[in-house]
Scaffold this motif. Structure first.
Motif, PDB file in Angstrom:
ATOM      1  N   ARG A   8     -40.388  20.490   2.795  1.00 28.95           N
ATOM      2  CA  ARG A   8     -39.287  19.819   3.468  1.00 28.95           C
ATOM      3  C   ARG A   8     -39.123  18.371   3.038  1.00 28.95           C
ATOM      4  NH1 ARG A   8     -38.773  20.983   9.698  1.00 28.95           N
ATOM      5  NH2 ARG A   8     -38.469  23.028   8.751  1.00 28.95           N
ATOM      6  N   GLY A   9     -40.199  17.608   2.916  1.00 25.77           N
ATOM      7  CA  GLY A   9     -40.088  16.180   2.626  1.00 25.77           C
ATOM      8  C   GLY A   9     -39.962  15.903   1.147  1.00 25.77           C
ATOM      9  N   PRO A  10     -39.555  14.660   0.778  1.00 29.49           N
ATOM     10  CA  PRO A  10     -39.339  14.333  -0.632  1.00 29.49           C
ATOM     11  C   PRO A  10     -40.601  14.415  -1.476  1.00 29.49           C
ATOM     12  CG  PRO A  10     -39.180  12.372   0.750  1.00 29.49           C
ATOM     13  CD  PRO A  10     -39.207  13.544   1.667  1.00 29.49           C
ATOM     14  N   ALA A  11     -41.737  13.962  -0.957  1.00 27.78           N
ATOM     15  CA  ALA A  11     -42.973  14.030  -1.733  1.00 27.78           C
ATOM     16  C   ALA A  11     -43.382  15.477  -1.966  1.00 27.78           C
ATOM     17  CB  ALA A  11     -44.086  13.269  -1.011  1.00 27.78           C
ATOM     18  N   SER A  12     -43.312  16.302  -0.935  1.00 25.33           N
ATOM     19  CA  SER A  12     -43.687  17.707  -1.073  1.00 25.33           C
ATOM     20  C   SER A  12     -42.755  18.431  -2.033  1.00 25.33           C
ATOM     21  CB  SER A  12     -43.657  18.399   0.290  1.00 25.33           C
ATOM     22  OG  SER A  12     -44.561  17.785   1.189  1.00 25.33           O
ATOM     23  N   ARG A  13     -41.468  18.145  -1.925  1.00 22.37           N
ATOM     24  CA  ARG A  13     -40.511  18.787  -2.831  1.00 22.37           C
ATOM     25  C   ARG A  13     -40.796  18.404  -4.283  1.00 22.37           C
ATOM     26  NH1 ARG A  13     -36.622  17.397   1.110  1.00 22.37           N
ATOM     27  NH2 ARG A  13     -35.916  15.647  -0.181  1.00 22.37           N
ATOM     28  N   ALA A  14     -41.074  17.125  -4.525  1.00 20.15           N
ATOM     29  CA  ALA A  14     -41.323  16.663  -5.893  1.00 20.15           C
ATOM     30  C   ALA A  14     -42.572  17.310  -6.476  1.00 20.15           C
ATOM     31  CB  ALA A  14     -41.459  15.138  -5.911  1.00 20.15           C
ATOM     32  N   VAL A  15     -43.664  17.289  -5.732  1.00 20.47           N
ATOM     33  CA  VAL A  15     -44.911  17.851  -6.237  1.00 20.47           C
ATOM     34  C   VAL A  15     -44.767  19.354  -6.443  1.00 20.47           C
ATOM     35  CG1 VAL A  15     -47.330  18.277  -5.697  1.00 20.47           C
ATOM     36  CG2 VAL A  15     -46.347  16.021  -5.293  1.00 20.47           C
ATOM     37  N   SER A  16     -44.138  20.048  -5.501  1.00 27.17           N
ATOM     38  CA  SER A  16     -43.950  21.493  -5.635  1.00 27.17           C
ATOM     39  C   SER A  16     -43.131  21.828  -6.876  1.00 27.17           C
ATOM     40  CB  SER A  16     -43.266  22.058  -4.395  1.00 27.17           C
ATOM     41  OG  SER A  16     -44.062  21.881  -3.250  1.00 27.17           O
ATOM     42  N   ALA A  41     -52.871  17.141  -4.463  1.00 22.10           N
ATOM     43  CA  ALA A  41     -51.580  16.451  -4.516  1.00 22.10           C
ATOM     44  C   ALA A  41     -50.609  17.028  -3.488  1.00 22.10           C
ATOM     45  CB  ALA A  41     -50.994  16.557  -5.919  1.00 22.10           C
ATOM     46  N   LEU A  42     -50.605  18.345  -3.343  1.00 22.89           N
ATOM     47  CA  LEU A  42     -49.757  18.957  -2.326  1.00 22.89           C
ATOM     48  C   LEU A  42     -50.152  18.508  -0.924  1.00 22.89           C
ATOM     49  CD1 LEU A  42     -49.170  22.642  -3.485  1.00 22.89           C
ATOM     50  CD2 LEU A  42     -47.417  20.945  -2.947  1.00 22.89           C
ATOM     51  N   GLY A  63     -41.236  10.526  -3.328  1.00 23.27           N
ATOM     52  CA  GLY A  63     -40.571  11.606  -4.041  1.00 23.27           C
ATOM     53  C   GLY A  63     -40.815  11.600  -5.530  1.00 23.27           C
ATOM     54  N   MET A  64     -41.805  10.837  -5.986  1.00 20.90           N
ATOM     55  CA  MET A  64     -42.149  10.817  -7.413  1.00 20.90           C
ATOM     56  C   MET A  64     -43.574  11.313  -7.595  1.00 20.90           C
ATOM     57  SD  MET A  64     -40.355   7.360  -8.923  1.00 20.90           S
ATOM     58  CE  MET A  64     -40.037   8.084 -10.527  1.00 20.90           C
ATOM     59  N   ALA A  65     -43.746  12.307  -8.453  1.00 18.28           N
ATOM     60  CA  ALA A  65     -45.074  12.792  -8.834  1.00 18.28           C
ATOM     61  C   ALA A  65     -45.510  12.040 -10.084  1.00 18.28           C
ATOM     62  CB  ALA A  65     -45.040  14.292  -9.095  1.00 18.28           C
ATOM     63  N   LEU A  66     -46.740  11.562 -10.085  1.00 16.37           N
ATOM     64  CA  LEU A  66     -47.227  10.613 -11.080  1.00 16.37           C
ATOM     65  C   LEU A  66     -48.234  11.244 -12.033  1.00 16.37           C
ATOM     66  CD1 LEU A  66     -47.730   7.638 -12.107  1.00 16.37           C
ATOM     67  CD2 LEU A  66     -49.420   7.446 -10.257  1.00 16.37           C
ATOM     68  N   GLY A  67     -48.032  11.009 -13.322  1.00 17.19           N
ATOM     69  CA  GLY A  67     -49.036  11.301 -14.342  1.00 17.19           C
ATOM     70  C   GLY A  67     -49.573   9.992 -14.889  1.00 17.19           C
ATOM     71  N   VAL A  68     -50.861   9.960 -15.215  1.00 13.98           N
ATOM     72  CA  VAL A  68     -51.508   8.723 -15.676  1.00 13.98           C
ATOM     73  C   VAL A  68     -52.165   8.974 -17.027  1.00 13.98           C
ATOM     74  CG1 VAL A  68     -53.305   7.020 -15.189  1.00 13.98           C
ATOM     75  CG2 VAL A  68     -51.891   7.893 -13.328  1.00 13.98           C
ATOM     76  N   LYS A  69     -51.821   8.172 -17.994  1.00 12.22           N
ATOM     77  CA  LYS A  69     -52.406   8.273 -19.329  1.00 12.22           C
ATOM     78  C   LYS A  69     -53.918   8.124 -19.254  1.00 12.22           C
ATOM     79  CE  LYS A  69     -51.626   6.226 -23.952  1.00 12.22           C
ATOM     80  NZ  LYS A  69     -50.784   5.240 -24.662  1.00 12.22           N
ATOM     81  N   ALA A  70     -54.632   8.860 -20.092  1.00 14.46           N
ATOM     82  CA  ALA A  70     -56.086   8.947 -19.986  1.00 14.46           C
ATOM     83  C   ALA A  70     -56.814   7.674 -20.382  1.00 14.46           C
ATOM     84  CB  ALA A  70     -56.597  10.116 -20.830  1.00 14.46           C
ATOM     85  N   CYS A  71     -56.067   6.569 -20.597  1.00 13.60           N
ATOM     86  CA  CYS A  71     -56.717   5.273 -20.853  1.00 13.60           C
ATOM     87  C   CYS A  71     -56.740   4.391 -19.614  1.00 13.60           C
ATOM     88  CB  CYS A  71     -56.028   4.552 -22.011  1.00 13.60           C
ATOM     89  SG  CYS A  71     -54.282   4.193 -21.727  1.00 13.60           S
ATOM     90  N   PHE A  72     -56.272   4.915 -18.465  1.00 18.01           N
ATOM     91  CA  PHE A  72     -56.326   4.177 -17.206  1.00 18.01           C
ATOM     92  C   PHE A  72     -57.350   4.813 -16.265  1.00 18.01           C
ATOM     93  CE2 PHE A  72     -52.108   3.081 -18.725  1.00 18.01           C
ATOM     94  CZ  PHE A  72     -51.972   1.751 -18.368  1.00 18.01           C
TER      95      PHE A  72
END
Length: 450
Positions: A8-16, A41-42, A63-72
């Motif tokens: 239902r929510g923006p974060a859940s929708r984005a990750v799903s 994450a869900l 509402g944004m799902a984040l990926g992080v480069k493996a140098c961080f």
């Protein structure tokens, strides 16, 4: 039916949605996403949505799902920077400050993204974790660009909405161009770089890959809420229609381009002038000279060797054969050449500033060619040649410390050619605002054609 039903929510929708896209193409996901926290994450997304319902707060990246480069650094994950040399290192004890800020702003951490080993390459090859491929061209397996290959592919395929990356010579912008998305490199110091594994401390900055300039601007406002230190009038002009903007094109650039890139660039310039932007072609020797100065002075090689000398001394055989030997060359860089190059870059920055009087941005293609195929890069000499060519247009922004963004030329029909706008040092917000206007003009022209 998806294993990750819509919420239902923006974060859940984005990750799903991101998890569902990863499930649709598991081979591409395996190359782009190295470590994952799907269920966590869900759970986090659901908790954020529930909390927001009870007590609405300021989460600009909700509402944004984040990926992080493996140098961080990410707490619980090994910061291996795409290398088996560090694959058995202890997991990070805490998130890098920039990762923390993104998460506090509402982004939900989903995955660690693949990259070229130690960020030393512009094409995205990785001999340890595999090489992500661009989704924009299906005629043959073609590279996604580097060094932030996994982040660009993940954003382009909808597996994350936002990728935190680094940029040394074009590492955010080259893969963004090859994958049909947007990549932003800020001025130095705009985003905190603690907890980032460096390749070259002189040139490395954190960067952003997202679907378009508007998303990059949204993230920048969350990370750097204060306006630019420069002229308020310039910022206001950048946010106005294109008729108020003045662009320059270095007069040597178009001779560097492959035919497909030249045709796209010419069409984009015509579109922007048709929308009212002023454009002039001018000599800008500082743009070309900055890259030559940095290479002749061995700045990146010397700094990479300095950072890696102890590991190279005992573990050189575990380095990628296209990375370790190039780092070893840094031991041969004379101190006087390194210092002279640093000094000359300061002069070239002043020359750029003078050449940009009255202009809002430099426009070029991001990369002068289309993504090479894997087969084209099997020969080492061919790899080195194409690698250098890939960053030939992006590197001046790093050498001269300028904000720069690669834009997909057509938001509806994303190709593997990017349009790059590079601004004035410290004028990051003005550049991003102008980039949004550029995208709007190009998008309107594409809709009119269709």
């Amino acid at each position: 039916m998806s294993m990750f039903p819509d919420q239902r929510g923006p974060a859940s929708r984005a990750v799903s949605a991101c998890l569902a896209r990863a499930l649709e193409d598991p081979s591409a996901a395996a190359l782009a996403l190295l470590a994952r926290r799907d269920e966590d994450a869900l759970d986090e997304a659901r908790a954020r949505d529930a909390l927001r319902t009870l007590a609405p707060g300021d989460e600009p990246l909700a509402g944004m799902a984040l990926g992080v480069k493996a140098c961080f650094d990410v707490r619980g994950w090994t910061t291996h920077a795409g290398s088996r040399v560090l694959s058995d290192a202890p997991a990070a004890a805490e998130d890098a400050p920039l990762v923390r800020r993104l998460r506090r702003a509402g982004a939900v951490l989903l995955a660690q993204n693949n990259m070229t080993e130690f960020a030393y390459g512009a094409l995205g090859l990785n001999a340890t974790f595999g090489t992500p491929l661009t989704p924009c061209m299906a005629d043959a397996p073609r590279v996604a660009g580097g060094s932030s290959s996994g982040g660009a592919v993940a954003v382009a395929r909808g597996m994350v909405n936002l990728a935190l990356v680094s940029d040394t010579s074009g590492s955010a912008r080259i893969p963004a161009a090859f994958c049909g998305v947007a990549g932003f490199k800020p001025s130095r110091g705009r985003y905190e770089d603690a907890g980032m594994t460096y390749l070259s401390p002189t040139f490395d900055v954190p960067g952003i890959i997202a679907m378009d300039a508007a998303q990059c601007l949204r993230v920048d406002k969350a990370l750097a809420p204060r306006p630019d230190a420069g002229s308020p009038a310039r910022l206001a002009r950048a946010a106005a229609p294109l008729a108020g903007l003045n662009f320059v094109v270095p007069d040597h650039v178009e001779d560097m381009l492959d035919p497909e890139v030249r045709r796209a660039f010419s069409a984009w310039l015509q579109c922007l002038m048709g929308a009212g932007a002023a454009l002039r072609r001018v000599p800008m020797p500082c743009v070309a000279q900055s890259g030559l100065v940095a290479r002749d002075g061995g700045i990146i090689a010397a700094e990479a060797y300095m950072l890696h000398a102890p590991r190279l001394a005992k573990d050189a055989a575990r380095y990628d054969p296209r990375v370790g030997p190039r780092m070893l060359l840094g031991a041969q860089v004379p101190a006087h050449a390194y210092l002279a190059a640093q000094r000359r870059l300061v002069e070239l920055r002043r020359e750029y500033d003078a050449a940009m009087a009255g202009a809002d941005a430099v426009l070029t293609p991001t990369v002068p060619m289309l993504p090479p195929t894997l087969a084209q890069l099997e020969d080492n000499d061919a790899y080195l040649r194409e690698n250098s060519r890939a960053f030939s247009l992006t590197e001046f922004a790093n050498r001269l410390d300028l904000p720069s963004i690669s834009l997909p030329g057509d938001l509806a029909d994303r190709s593997a050619v990017g349009l790059m706008a590079t601004g004035l040092r410290g004028g990051d917000r003005a550049l991003l605002a102008a980039a949004v206007r550029i995208e709007a003009a190009l998008g309107a022209a594409a809709r009119h054609r269709n």
